[in-house]
Structure formats: structure tokens, C-alpha cells
Design an enzyme around this catalytic site. Structure first.
Site, PDB file in Angstrom:
ATOM      1  CB  CYS A   1       2.718  29.149 -19.221  1.00  0.00           C
ATOM      2  SG  CYS A   1       3.516  30.503 -18.246  1.00  0.00           S
TER       3      CYS A   1
ATOM      4  NE  ARG B   1      -4.410   6.290  -4.461  1.00  0.00           N
ATOM      5  CZ  ARG B   1      -4.276   7.127  -5.525  1.00  0.00           C
ATOM      6  NH1 ARG B   1      -4.206   8.337  -5.178  1.00  0.00           N
ATOM      7  NH2 ARG B   1      -3.750   6.637  -6.486  1.00  0.00           N
TER       8      ARG B   1
ATOM      9  N   PRO C   1       0.709  -1.342  -0.128  1.00  0.00           N
ATOM     10  CG  PRO C   1       0.168  -0.888   2.081  1.00  0.00           C
ATOM     11  CD  PRO C   1       0.847  -1.848   1.456  1.00  0.00           C
TER      12      PRO C   1
HETATM   13  N1  LLP Z   1       2.723  -1.644  -6.135  1.00  0.00           N
HETATM   14  C1  LLP Z   1       2.803  -1.667  -7.463  1.00  0.00           C
HETATM   15  C2  LLP Z   1       3.550  -2.272  -8.228  1.00  0.00           C
HETATM   16  C3  LLP Z   1       2.449  -0.484  -7.880  1.00  0.00           C
HETATM   17  O1  LLP Z   1       2.641   0.079  -9.367  1.00  0.00           O
HETATM   18  C4  LLP Z   1       1.874   0.728  -7.063  1.00  0.00           C
HETATM   19  C5  LLP Z   1       1.452   2.017  -7.769  1.00  0.00           C
HETATM   20  C6  LLP Z   1       1.634   0.446  -5.492  1.00  0.00           C
HETATM   21  C7  LLP Z   1       2.124  -0.788  -5.295  1.00  0.00           C
HETATM   22  C8  LLP Z   1       0.948   1.485  -4.745  1.00  0.00           C
HETATM   23  O2  LLP Z   1      -0.407   1.622  -4.999  1.00  0.00           O
HETATM   24  P1  LLP Z   1      -1.354   2.388  -4.090  1.00  0.00           P
HETATM   25  O3  LLP Z   1      -1.474   1.825  -2.938  1.00  0.00           O
HETATM   26  O4  LLP Z   1      -0.537   3.770  -3.653  1.00  0.00           O
HETATM   27  O5  LLP Z   1      -2.520   2.785  -4.796  1.00  0.00           O
HETATM   28  N2  LLP Z   1       0.301   8.629  -9.429  1.00  0.00           N
HETATM   29  C9  LLP Z   1      -0.857   7.998  -9.458  1.00  0.00           C
HETATM   30  C10 LLP Z   1      -0.879   6.501  -8.731  1.00  0.00           C
HETATM   31  C11 LLP Z   1      -0.055   5.736  -9.587  1.00  0.00           C
HETATM   32  C12 LLP Z   1       0.311   4.540  -8.771  1.00  0.00           C
HETATM   33  C13 LLP Z   1       1.147   3.695  -9.603  1.00  0.00           C
HETATM   34  N3  LLP Z   1       1.304   2.417  -8.669  1.00  0.00           N
HETATM   35  C14 LLP Z   1      -1.875   8.861  -8.645  1.00  0.00           C
HETATM   36  O6  LLP Z   1      -1.300  10.236  -8.196  1.00  0.00           O
HETATM   37  O7  LLP Z   1      -3.112   8.587  -8.443  1.00  0.00           O
END
Ligand code: LLP
Length: 404
Positions: free
Chosen positions: A338, A271, A269
Site C-alpha cells: 500500500c 555490488r 567491493p
Molecule cells: N565500503 C563502505 C565503507 C561502504 O559504505 C560501502 C557501501 C561499500 C564499501 C560497498 O560499496 P559497493 O562496492 O557495494 O558500491 N543501498 C544502496 C548502496 C549503499 C552503499 C552503502 N555503502 C544501493 O542499493 O544502491
């Protein structure tokens, strides 16, 4: 984080005080929120006793990583930079997993030398590369293979990763071929099946579907994977509806899955651990009347917080000090960059704002600073960690001299 009378507080400190002391734009994190999120996640997944590896890409701040390490989490990294950062923050190699579709020779060599828990490979050619390097070092490397389960995560298309058109993981057919290959290899130790279907997932059904697919393919391999790495993706609420992923439902489905598959679960995790711990404090530079709406021009811009411009993501905006004087004009909050996508959202009813007033952009702890840049040659903002009534700088504001 809450209002006490008219003032927005981060733990025991007024946001307006922080802005005055440290300047704006300013990222502030609450340690208490971080600790609660970790506790909450651990409690929700207690019944499956997973290894929790924080996804460093969501926020690679060394001080935050130290706190996360202290609270017993490992790390999920996707580059040599993130791996070095995790090690620097004290995270033990045995608690680090390495994902990503394009690991270079240098990155693989470094990960092998550091003896991390797992390298999760995402293609046949990457497996061959890892094997070649392992042979060179006369060692046997623990690997996982990432499956692309062709599952729709029902999230934004830009952050969906588990469908067959996405570049991530391998097809089920390729997965079975690779399992056979790795099992026979003298330099590779097959340890893990990994998946990650996307980010900001709010519905537990895609996870349930994914687990069923894993169940089927594991049966076909006739192999007992020591680890099943389910990735991250657990969604949080970015508005007042309080809708988040039902973690209890998700952990119950994993528990059911574990009855048939005796493996250790890894979760990655990002986020859900760091997202709601952070705010961005910004100051109004100008109030500008446009043809149809009023623009509130902030000192924060898309280079500081990219999510709205990149994904049309919505982050709530609140005044740092309430004044109870509402305007009937539409306010659109924009930055000075911009680009027309340099905007943070429109509000029909917001309190009247004037130059130097402060606003709070909420829930920016994940993919806030980590996606920031120097676009338009703007220095990156400072980051502050709040612990009750104590505020410490955990990343200095970039100096102009560093970028010019
Ligand atoms: N594991 C892998 C292999 C991942 O690619 C990611 C996120 C995570 C774990 C963590 O995911 P989370 O628990 O944070 O959802 N920039 C985008 C999010 C891109 C996520 C990329 N991979 C945003 O701001 O929403």
C-alpha cells in the site's frame, strides 16, 4: 543467465522450473557468475595486489559469504551482526575491516576481542572510545582513520558518501589532528587511511581525484600508512548499455599512486562482486487496467526489493518464458504493498502477460535481500544458489508464523 529458445535459464536450470519448485517471489544466484566476477576483479587489480574485503552489507547470506571466503576474499563489516556473520562463514579476523560512523562500545569490544585487521574510525570521539576500551583490555588496537575527501562520486545523491555535507569520515584538518594524536597513543596503532566516496560509480575520474587528495594529505602527515583502504563503489550495468566502471583505468591510477606511497591497498567491493549474480523471480497476480496504463501486479514488492522505491533505481524486467505476443499498452510493474512507490518500472513494449505468468527482475544480488523487510507483514523470500544443474536453498522462505 540467458534465454535458450524461449526459456530464461540460470546456469542449466529454467527459471520457470525454479519458480514451480521453490515458489515465488524467489531470489536466485548463479555461482558461476560469482566466481567469474571475483576472478575478473582479481585480474583487473593484479598489478596492485590488493586485499579484497567483500562488503557484507551488499549481501550477508552465509552460504554466499562461504563461497566468497573460499575464493580468497575477506570482509568489510559495519555492525556486530555482520562481523559475527563473516566469522560464522569462516572469514579469518585478520581479513576483516570494520567501518561505520556509529560503532557502539559493545561492537568495539567485540571487534577488539576478535583481533580483526582494522577498525576504521570515523570521528574523534570514536577514536577516544576505542582507546578507552583498548586501555581497559591492556592492549594496542590497529586502527584506521576515515577521511572525508570532499569528492563528488557523480552517483545518486542518496548513495554518495564522500562530500563534505555527508556524515562519513573526518575533514582533512581533523584528519591531521587525529593522526598526531593516534601516533602518540599507547593503546592505538595507526595503520590505515580509509575512504569510501560512494556507490555505483561508473566514471573513474572521481576515484582519480580522490587519489590525488590522498596523495596530498599523506604527504602532510609525513606518516607511512601500512594500509590505504579505498572502500568500494565500483559500478555495474543495470541496463543493456553494458557501461561499467573501467577497472583497468582505476587500477592504473592506484598503481601510479603506489609509486609515491608504499602501502598495501584494501578494496571493499560489494555490488561489483554480487550485483549481477542474482535475479528475483516473481509471478503475476493480476493484470489491472488503470486510467492510463495497465498495472501488472506482481507477488514481489518493495519489501522484497527496495532499490526502485528508495532510489528510483532501474532493474530490467524480462519474461521467464517468451511468448512473442507484444502488447501496445504501457505496462507498469507494481507490487501489492500500500504505497505508490511500490513499483518496479514501466515498459512501452512488453509481451502480453496474464495471471500466473512469471517475470525476472535482473541484477538484484546486491542490496536486494539485504535491504528487504517485513513491511505489510510480508514474509521474506527464499534464496537459492545455482551451481550448473543443482539448486540449493541457501535461505528458507520466512514462514508466516515467524512474523505473526
Ligand atoms: N565500503 C563502505 C565503507 C561502504 O559504505 C560501502 C557501501 C561499500 C564499501 C560497498 O560499496 P559497493 O562496492 O557495494 O558500491 N543501498 C544502496 C548502496 C549503499 C552503499 C552503502 N555503502 C544501493 O542499493 O544502491
Amino acid at each position: 543467465m540467458k534465454y535458450v529458445n524461449k526459456n530464461f535459464f540460470v546456469e542449466d536450470i529454467k527459471a520457470s522450473y525454479l519458480a514451480e519448485k521453490f515458489g515465488t517471489p524467489l531470489y536466485c544466484y548463479s555461482l558461476n557468475k560469482l566466481t567469474n566476477n571475483i576472478r575478473n576483479l582479481k585480474n583487473n587489480f593484479k598489478k596492485i595486489d590488493p586485499i579484497i574485503c567483500f562488503s557484507v552489507k551488499s549481501n550477508p547470506n552465509t552460504n554466499l559469504l562461504r563461497e566468497i571466503n573460499k575464493q580468497g576474499l575477506g570482509a568489510d563489516v559495519v555492525s556486530i551482526g555482520e562481523l559475527m556473520k563473516a566469522l560464522k562463514a569462516g572469514i579469518k579476523p585478520k581479513n576483516i575491516v570494520f567501518s561505520g560512523v556509529g560503532k557502539t562500545k559493545v561492537e568495539i569490544e567485540y571487534a577488539i576481542k576478535k583481533k580483526i585487521l582494522l577498525i576504521n574510525a570515523e570521528s574523534k570521539n570514536e577514536i577516544l572510545q576505542i582507546e578507552k576500551i583498548a586501555r581497559k583490555y591492556k592492549t594496542k588496537v590497529n586502527v584506521g582513520i576515515r577521511l572525508n575527501p570532499n569528492t563528488d562520486a557523480k552517483t545518486l545523491s542518496q548513495i554518495s558518501t564522500g562530500k563534505k555535507e555527508n556524515k562519513f569520515g573526518v575533514s582533512d584538518k581533523e584528519f591531521l589532528t587525529l593522526v598526531r594524536y593516534v601516533k602518540k597513543s599507547k593503546n592505538l596503532n595507526l595503520k590505515c587511511l580509509s575512504v569510501h566516496i560512494g556507490s555505483q560509480i561508473l566514471d573513474s575520474k572521481p576515484y582519480e581525484k580522490m587519489l590525488k587528495i590522498l596523495d596530498k594529505i599523506i604527504k602532510k602527515t609525513k606518516f607511512n600508512f601500512e594500509y590505504i583502504d579505498l572502500g568500494g563503489g565500483m559500478g555495474i550495468s543495470y541496463n543493456n548499455d553494458k557501461k561499467t566502471l573501467n577497472l583497468d583505468k582505476y587500477s592504473n591510477s592506484i598503481k601510479k599512486f603506489l609509486k609515491k606511497n608504499k602501502s598495501k591497498i584494501i578494496l571493499e567491493p560489494g555490488r561489483s562482486i554480487i550485483g549481477n549474480t542474482g535475479i528475483l523471480i516473481s509471478k503475476v497476480i493480476y493484470n489491472k487496467e488503470g486510467h492510463k496504463k495497465n498495472f501488472i501486479i506482481l507477488d514481489a514488492a518493495m519489501n522484497d526489493l527496495m532499490r526502485p522505491a528508495l532510489y528510483n533505481a532501474k532493474h530490467q524486467i524480462k519474461p521467464a518464458i517468451k511468448n512473442n505476443s507484444y502488447t501496445n499498452k504501457v505496462y507498469e510493474f507494481v507490487g501489492p504493498i500500500c504505497e505508490s512507490t511500490d513499483k518496479f518500472g514501466s515498459y512501452k513494449k512488453f509481451q502480453k502477460l496474464k495471471e500466473n505468468d512469471l517475470i525476472i527482475i535482473c541484477d538484484v544480488g546486491a542490496y536486494g535481500v539485504s535491504l528487504s523487510s517485513n513491511y505489510n507483514l510480508r514474509p521474506k523470500p527464499a534464496e537459492i544458489l545455482i551451481k550448473k544443474s543443482k539448486a540449493s536453498v541457501i535461505s528458507k522462505r520466512q514462514k508466516l508464523i515467524e512474523i505473526i
